[in-house]
Design a protein around this motif. Sequence first.
Motif, PDB file in Angstrom:
ATOM      1  N   LEU A  45     -19.453   6.664  -0.867  1.00 41.40           N
ATOM      2  CA  LEU A  45     -19.640   5.762   0.262  1.00 41.40           C
ATOM      3  C   LEU A  45     -20.312   4.511  -0.273  1.00 41.40           C
ATOM      4  CD1 LEU A  45     -20.928   8.212   3.016  1.00 41.40           C
ATOM      5  CD2 LEU A  45     -18.593   7.387   2.642  1.00 41.40           C
ATOM      6  N   ALA A  46     -19.854   3.354   0.184  1.00 41.71           N
ATOM      7  CA  ALA A  46     -20.401   2.105  -0.331  1.00 41.71           C
ATOM      8  C   ALA A  46     -20.654   1.114   0.796  1.00 41.71           C
ATOM      9  CB  ALA A  46     -19.428   1.488  -1.342  1.00 41.71           C
ATOM     10  N   VAL A  47     -21.622   0.237   0.558  1.00 45.33           N
ATOM     11  CA  VAL A  47     -21.883  -0.902   1.431  1.00 45.33           C
ATOM     12  C   VAL A  47     -21.840  -2.132   0.522  1.00 45.33           C
ATOM     13  CG1 VAL A  47     -23.517  -2.047   2.966  1.00 45.33           C
ATOM     14  CG2 VAL A  47     -23.322   0.456   3.012  1.00 45.33           C
ATOM     15  N   VAL A  48     -20.942  -3.058   0.857  1.00 42.26           N
ATOM     16  CA  VAL A  48     -20.725  -4.245   0.029  1.00 42.26           C
ATOM     17  C   VAL A  48     -20.736  -5.487   0.921  1.00 42.26           C
ATOM     18  CG1 VAL A  48     -19.087  -5.415  -1.503  1.00 42.26           C
ATOM     19  CG2 VAL A  48     -19.318  -2.934  -1.607  1.00 42.26           C
ATOM     20  N   VAL A  49     -21.469  -6.512   0.488  1.00 42.48           N
ATOM     21  CA  VAL A  49     -21.461  -7.790   1.194  1.00 42.48           C
ATOM     22  C   VAL A  49     -20.499  -8.718   0.454  1.00 42.48           C
ATOM     23  CG1 VAL A  49     -22.828  -9.795   1.864  1.00 42.48           C
ATOM     24  CG2 VAL A  49     -23.824  -7.508   2.024  1.00 42.48           C
ATOM     25  N   ALA A  50     -19.558  -9.271   1.201  1.00 41.43           N
ATOM     26  CA  ALA A  50     -18.570 -10.162   0.591  1.00 41.43           C
ATOM     27  C   ALA A  50     -18.333 -11.365   1.494  1.00 41.43           C
ATOM     28  CB  ALA A  50     -17.257  -9.418   0.356  1.00 41.43           C
ATOM     29  N   ALA A  51     -18.050 -12.488   0.869  1.00 41.41           N
ATOM     30  CA  ALA A  51     -17.732 -13.707   1.614  1.00 41.41           C
ATOM     31  C   ALA A  51     -16.326 -14.163   1.243  1.00 41.41           C
ATOM     32  CB  ALA A  51     -18.733 -14.805   1.290  1.00 41.41           C
ATOM     33  N   VAL A  52     -15.541 -14.425   2.265  1.00 38.46           N
ATOM     34  CA  VAL A  52     -14.194 -14.949   2.073  1.00 38.46           C
ATOM     35  C   VAL A  52     -14.105 -16.204   2.914  1.00 38.46           C
ATOM     36  CG1 VAL A  52     -11.733 -14.511   2.285  1.00 38.46           C
ATOM     37  CG2 VAL A  52     -13.280 -12.611   1.755  1.00 38.46           C
ATOM     38  N   GLY A  53     -14.149 -17.357   2.244  1.00 42.16           N
ATOM     39  CA  GLY A  53     -14.170 -18.611   2.978  1.00 42.16           C
ATOM     40  C   GLY A  53     -15.389 -18.634   3.902  1.00 42.16           C
ATOM     41  N   PRO A  54     -15.169 -18.931   5.182  1.00 37.25           N
ATOM     42  CA  PRO A  54     -16.291 -19.018   6.111  1.00 37.25           C
ATOM     43  C   PRO A  54     -16.765 -17.648   6.630  1.00 37.25           C
ATOM     44  CG  PRO A  54     -14.252 -19.512   7.249  1.00 37.25           C
ATOM     45  CD  PRO A  54     -13.905 -19.334   5.793  1.00 37.25           C
ATOM     46  N   VAL A  55     -16.047 -16.589   6.290  1.00 31.03           N
ATOM     47  CA  VAL A  55     -16.384 -15.270   6.811  1.00 31.03           C
ATOM     48  C   VAL A  55     -17.188 -14.482   5.785  1.00 31.03           C
ATOM     49  CG1 VAL A  55     -15.460 -13.082   7.693  1.00 31.03           C
ATOM     50  CG2 VAL A  55     -14.300 -15.224   8.223  1.00 31.03           C
ATOM     51  N   LYS A  56     -18.434 -14.143   6.156  1.00 31.85           N
ATOM     52  CA  LYS A  56     -19.272 -13.303   5.301  1.00 31.85           C
ATOM     53  C   LYS A  56     -19.578 -12.046   6.101  1.00 31.85           C
ATOM     54  CE  LYS A  56     -23.463 -13.183   2.544  1.00 31.85           C
ATOM     55  NZ  LYS A  56     -24.629 -13.920   2.079  1.00 31.85           N
ATOM     56  N   ALA A  57     -19.351 -10.908   5.489  1.00 31.40           N
ATOM     57  CA  ALA A  57     -19.539  -9.665   6.224  1.00 31.40           C
ATOM     58  C   ALA A  57     -20.039  -8.556   5.318  1.00 31.40           C
ATOM     59  CB  ALA A  57     -18.226  -9.242   6.881  1.00 31.40           C
ATOM     60  N   LYS A  58     -20.643  -7.576   5.957  1.00 35.00           N
ATOM     61  CA  LYS A  58     -21.078  -6.362   5.278  1.00 35.00           C
ATOM     62  C   LYS A  58     -20.007  -5.308   5.552  1.00 35.00           C
ATOM     63  CE  LYS A  58     -25.423  -5.312   5.142  1.00 35.00           C
ATOM     64  NZ  LYS A  58     -26.794  -4.808   5.287  1.00 35.00           N
ATOM     65  N   PHE A  59     -19.387  -4.863   4.487  1.00 33.03           N
ATOM     66  CA  PHE A  59     -18.334  -3.863   4.614  1.00 33.03           C
ATOM     67  C   PHE A  59     -18.894  -2.482   4.281  1.00 33.03           C
ATOM     68  CE2 PHE A  59     -16.125  -7.786   4.024  1.00 33.03           C
ATOM     69  CZ  PHE A  59     -15.021  -7.676   4.838  1.00 33.03           C
ATOM     70  N   LYS A  60     -18.614  -1.532   5.154  1.00 36.26           N
ATOM     71  CA  LYS A  60     -19.001  -0.142   4.918  1.00 36.26           C
ATOM     72  C   LYS A  60     -17.715   0.632   4.744  1.00 36.26           C
ATOM     73  CE  LYS A  60     -23.186  -0.491   7.629  1.00 36.26           C
ATOM     74  NZ  LYS A  60     -23.924  -0.046   8.798  1.00 36.26           N
ATOM     75  N   GLY A  61     -17.634   1.387   3.668  1.00 37.43           N
ATOM     76  CA  GLY A  61     -16.395   2.110   3.437  1.00 37.43           C
ATOM     77  C   GLY A  61     -16.535   3.199   2.414  1.00 37.43           C
ATOM     78  N   ASN A  62     -15.384   3.671   1.976  1.00 34.75           N
ATOM     79  CA  ASN A  62     -15.393   4.732   0.980  1.00 34.75           C
ATOM     80  C   ASN A  62     -14.440   4.412  -0.167  1.00 34.75           C
ATOM     81  OD1 ASN A  62     -12.943   5.168   2.307  1.00 34.75           O
ATOM     82  ND2 ASN A  62     -13.071   7.365   2.044  1.00 34.75           N
ATOM     83  N   LEU A  63     -14.678   5.100  -1.254  1.00 36.70           N
ATOM     84  CA  LEU A  63     -13.906   4.944  -2.482  1.00 36.70           C
ATOM     85  C   LEU A  63     -13.549   6.346  -2.946  1.00 36.70           C
ATOM     86  CD1 LEU A  63     -13.259   2.522  -4.432  1.00 36.70           C
ATOM     87  CD2 LEU A  63     -15.185   3.316  -5.782  1.00 36.70           C
ATOM     88  N   ILE A  64     -12.276   6.568  -3.229  1.00 38.24           N
ATOM     89  CA  ILE A  64     -11.832   7.894  -3.671  1.00 38.24           C
ATOM     90  C   ILE A  64     -11.137   7.755  -5.023  1.00 38.24           C
ATOM     91  CG2 ILE A  64     -10.294   9.834  -3.171  1.00 38.24           C
ATOM     92  CD1 ILE A  64     -10.747   9.189  -0.172  1.00 38.24           C
ATOM     93  N   LEU A  65     -11.545   8.592  -5.960  1.00 46.63           N
ATOM     94  CA  LEU A  65     -10.910   8.654  -7.278  1.00 46.63           C
ATOM     95  C   LEU A  65      -9.922   9.816  -7.248  1.00 46.63           C
ATOM     96  CD1 LEU A  65     -14.094   8.298  -9.533  1.00 46.63           C
ATOM     97  CD2 LEU A  65     -12.661   6.489  -8.552  1.00 46.63           C
ATOM     98  N   SER A  66      -8.705   9.581  -7.736  1.00 47.55           N
ATOM     99  CA  SER A  66      -7.694  10.640  -7.707  1.00 47.55           C
ATOM    100  C   SER A  66      -6.774  10.547  -8.920  1.00 47.55           C
ATOM    101  CB  SER A  66      -6.867  10.545  -6.415  1.00 47.55           C
ATOM    102  OG  SER A  66      -6.160   9.323  -6.377  1.00 47.55           O
ATOM    103  N   GLU A  67      -5.916  11.534  -9.028  1.00 44.25           N
ATOM    104  CA  GLU A  67      -4.910  11.599 -10.093  1.00 44.25           C
ATOM    105  C   GLU A  67      -5.527  11.352 -11.466  1.00 44.25           C
ATOM    106  OE1 GLU A  67      -1.189   9.637  -9.230  1.00 44.25           O
ATOM    107  OE2 GLU A  67      -1.570   9.818  -7.072  1.00 44.25           O
ATOM    108  N   ARG A  68      -6.691  11.975 -11.689  1.00 42.50           N
ATOM    109  CA  ARG A  68      -7.375  11.812 -12.977  1.00 42.50           C
ATOM    110  C   ARG A  68      -6.615  12.515 -14.099  1.00 42.50           C
ATOM    111  NH1 ARG A  68     -13.084  13.229 -10.648  1.00 42.50           N
ATOM    112  NH2 ARG A  68     -13.966  11.177 -10.374  1.00 42.50           N
ATOM    113  N   ILE A  69      -6.396  11.775 -15.160  1.00 38.14           N
ATOM    114  CA  ILE A  69      -5.900  12.353 -16.412  1.00 38.14           C
ATOM    115  C   ILE A  69      -6.995  12.034 -17.416  1.00 38.14           C
ATOM    116  CG2 ILE A  69      -4.095  12.361 -18.157  1.00 38.14           C
ATOM    117  CD1 ILE A  69      -2.186  11.255 -15.965  1.00 38.14           C
TER     118      ILE A  69
END
Length: 154
Positions: A45-69
């Motif tokens: 689970l991650a919380v990331v602050v990012a700005a894209v042009g005039p929009v700055k937001a705190k994104f809450k989401g998830n990251l999944i690692l798969s198909e590991r070789i």
Amino acid sequence: MEFKGTQSILAPRDIVWRCLNDPAMLQACVPGCESFTAVSEDEFLAVVVAAVGPVKAKFKGNLILSERIEGISYKISGKGEGGIAGFGKMNAEVSLVDIEGGTELTYLSTAEVGGKLAQIGSRLVSSVANKLADEFFKRFNTNVSALADASAEG
């Protein structure tokens, strides 16, 4: 949107692979990352602050690692919600090969956005997303190379 890139990392492939699976290393490399918590061996689970042009937001989401070789490749899938700013989704395939003096890391990533972010304009969003991916892998390269160098000295 699709992005790809390559980094030549001055570290053996086993160290690079270990770092690609280390939550602390991943957190240190994500631009704007405020928190990065393991839910399981494959999900974070991650919380990331990012700005894209005039929009700055705190994104809450998830990251999944798969198909590991082991030592060769894996897939990363992530999605984040930024409230009124909208959402972002990302998928990346990361692969490693030995090169003289280290490891070559190659990534191919796709991303999509929705909500306010999608209204900003695909060229700007694409540019920022590509910059973030590039920054992540540059930081990863710097951190892993330094770790490998310290290991070699110690």
